[in-house]
Design an enzyme around this catalytic site. Structure first.
Site, PDB file in Angstrom:
ATOM      1  N   ARG A 201       0.833  -1.214   0.000  1.00 54.42           N
ATOM      2  CA  ARG A 201       0.000   0.000   0.000  1.00 54.42           C
ATOM      3  C   ARG A 201       0.865   1.261   0.000  1.00 54.42           C
ATOM      4  NH1 ARG A 201      -4.675   0.564  -1.670  1.00 54.42           N
ATOM      5  NH2 ARG A 201      -5.498  -1.105  -0.370  1.00 54.42           N
TER       6      ARG A 201
ATOM      7  N   ARG B  57       1.495  -6.254 -10.050  1.00 55.90           N
ATOM      8  CA  ARG B  57       1.931  -5.553  -8.823  1.00 55.90           C
ATOM      9  C   ARG B  57       2.260  -6.515  -7.683  1.00 55.90           C
ATOM     10  NH1 ARG B  57      -3.087  -2.563  -5.607  1.00 55.90           N
ATOM     11  NH2 ARG B  57      -4.614  -4.228  -5.882  1.00 55.90           N
TER      12      ARG B  57
ATOM     13  N   HIS C 150       0.429   3.700 -10.541  1.00 49.99           N
ATOM     14  CA  HIS C 150      -0.545   4.102  -9.504  1.00 49.99           C
ATOM     15  C   HIS C 150       0.179   4.908  -8.419  1.00 49.99           C
ATOM     16  CE1 HIS C 150      -3.575   3.598  -6.409  1.00 49.99           C
ATOM     17  NE2 HIS C 150      -4.299   2.754  -7.111  1.00 49.99           N
TER      18      HIS C 150
ATOM     19  N   ASP D  14     -12.677   9.243  -6.523  1.00 51.66           N
ATOM     20  CA  ASP D  14     -12.198   8.098  -7.309  1.00 51.66           C
ATOM     21  C   ASP D  14     -12.661   8.336  -8.747  1.00 51.66           C
ATOM     22  OD1 ASP D  14     -11.235   5.700  -8.202  1.00 51.66           O
ATOM     23  OD2 ASP D  14     -12.400   4.440  -6.837  1.00 51.66           O
TER      24      ASP D  14
ATOM     25  N   GLU E   1      -2.684   9.048 -10.999  1.00 50.86           N
ATOM     26  CA  GLU E   1      -2.184   7.867 -11.685  1.00 50.86           C
ATOM     27  C   GLU E   1      -2.093   8.089 -13.204  1.00 50.86           C
ATOM     28  OE1 GLU E   1      -4.575   4.523 -10.353  1.00 50.86           O
ATOM     29  OE2 GLU E   1      -5.116   5.638  -8.557  1.00 50.86           O
TER      30      GLU E   1
HETATM   31  C1  BG6 Z   1      -7.622   3.289  -7.539  1.00 51.60           C
HETATM   32  C2  BG6 Z   1      -9.003   2.878  -7.974  1.00 51.60           C
HETATM   33  O1  BG6 Z   1      -6.797   3.371  -8.655  1.00 51.60           O
HETATM   34  O2  BG6 Z   1      -7.085   2.320  -6.647  1.00 51.60           O
HETATM   35  C3  BG6 Z   1      -9.869   2.718  -6.737  1.00 51.60           C
HETATM   36  O3  BG6 Z   1      -9.554   3.817  -8.868  1.00 51.60           O
HETATM   37  C4  BG6 Z   1      -9.238   1.725  -5.768  1.00 51.60           C
HETATM   38  O4  BG6 Z   1     -11.169   2.286  -7.110  1.00 51.60           O
HETATM   39  C5  BG6 Z   1      -7.820   2.175  -5.467  1.00 51.60           C
HETATM   40  O5  BG6 Z   1     -10.017   1.676  -4.584  1.00 51.60           O
HETATM   41  C6  BG6 Z   1      -7.061   1.226  -4.549  1.00 51.60           C
HETATM   42  O6  BG6 Z   1      -7.084  -0.066  -5.056  1.00 51.60           O
HETATM   43  P1  BG6 Z   1      -6.461  -1.253  -4.250  1.00 51.60           P
HETATM   44  O7  BG6 Z   1      -6.747  -2.505  -5.060  1.00 51.60           O
HETATM   45  O8  BG6 Z   1      -4.972  -0.993  -4.166  1.00 51.60           O
HETATM   46  O9  BG6 Z   1      -7.104  -1.271  -2.899  1.00 51.60           O
END
Ligand code: BG6
Length: 272
Positions: free
Chosen positions: A49, A75, A144, A187, A245
């Protein structure tokens, strides 16, 4: 989990083999620019994360809305470190991933992806995808990028004015009027190739996100409720981050003939 750490007079940064993910970058004299959760899980097979996860070959649940794992298999895959070098304070790290290392029965194509990260006064990242198959392939991809901010509700995001976007929170499609502000869960998938500027009055700086080969920009902040629901994200951490992103998703998925290569890149710079 193998990682490359770099500390030079120009910048400090870190890139892991897991996902070929940048997990830290701070140019000299700046606070961290790339955000990482205090609660990030570093297990093989999990998504880390924060940093710059590479979403490939689909984004979220994919165009069908049914693909797993979320954001594709790249990823959470172990990429191969191809090279790591330093010259004049600039660190260059190259990772590669092929269909032999990571694939899915739902996306059964031969490919080679290369992630090049250049850490210096600016952060530059290139995702190159080579279609090694004898069929035309289609894929979504995103760099991302989690950006560190002083206090999300106070930031002003410029550059997306006039762009059309799909709002994943409300399900509606509309046009951006004025700057983007984080005043609730955000989002949004913008159809935009423009440079984005994140003005941060608390850290007294502007982050500039310039991209190429990318027709989509996603802006994401989970806000209070969603932050509470994520186990790898602190309840209060939504205040300290925003994702901008660099991507090609949905109608802007990349279509690549056999033997073709597609490159998408982002450059992040700090203006104090
Ligand atoms: C963003 C998406 O890119 O990533 C969101 O648009 C999503 O919808 C977010 O909640 C996080 O995604 P993840 O899979 O890392 O929890």
């Amino acid at each position: 989990m193998g990682t490359i750490e770099s500390r030079t007079p120009l910048a400090e940064g870190r890139v892991t083999d897991h996902g070929a993910q940048v997990v830290a970058w701070r140019p000299a004299g700046s606070e961290p620019v790339i955000w990482l959760s205090r609660h990030a899980v570093w297990d093989p097979g999990s998504a880390i994360r924060g940093g710059i996860p590479i979403c490939f070959p689909w984004f979220g649940p994919g165009r069908s809305g049914e693909m797993t794992p979320a954001h594709g298999f790249a990823r959470t895959a172990q990429w191969t470190l191809e090279s790591a070098s330093e010259s004049d304070g600039v660190t260059r790290v190259v990772h590669a991933l092929t269909h032999e290392q990571a694939s899915s029965p739902r996306w059964p194509f031969r490919y080679r992806a290369t992630a090049t990260v250049i850490l210096g006064k600016t952060l530059h990242m290139v995702l190159a995808v080579d279609n090694m198959d004898d069929r035309t392939i289609s894929f979504e991809a995103a760099l991302h990028t989690y950006l560190a901010v002083g206090d999300a509700p106070s930031i002003v995001i410029n550059g997306l004015q006039g762009a059309r976007y799909h709002d994943k929170v409300t399900g509606s499609d509309t046009m951006q009027e004025g700057p983007v502000r984080i005043d609730g869960e955000v989002d949004r998938v913008y159809a935009s190739t423009a440079t984005v500027e994140v003005h941060d009055p608390v850290l007294d700086r502007t982050l500039v996100i310039k991209k190429s080969g990318s027709a989509s920009t996603i802006v994401w902040n989970p806000w209070v409720e969603k932050a509470r629901m994520m186990t790898d994200f602190g309840d209060d951490e939504w205040r300290s981050m925003v994702c901008v992103e660099t991507a090609n998703v949905g109608d802007h998925a990349v279509i690549l003939a056999p033997g073709e290569v597609h490159e998408m890149s982002v450059t992040v710079s700090v203006h104090q």
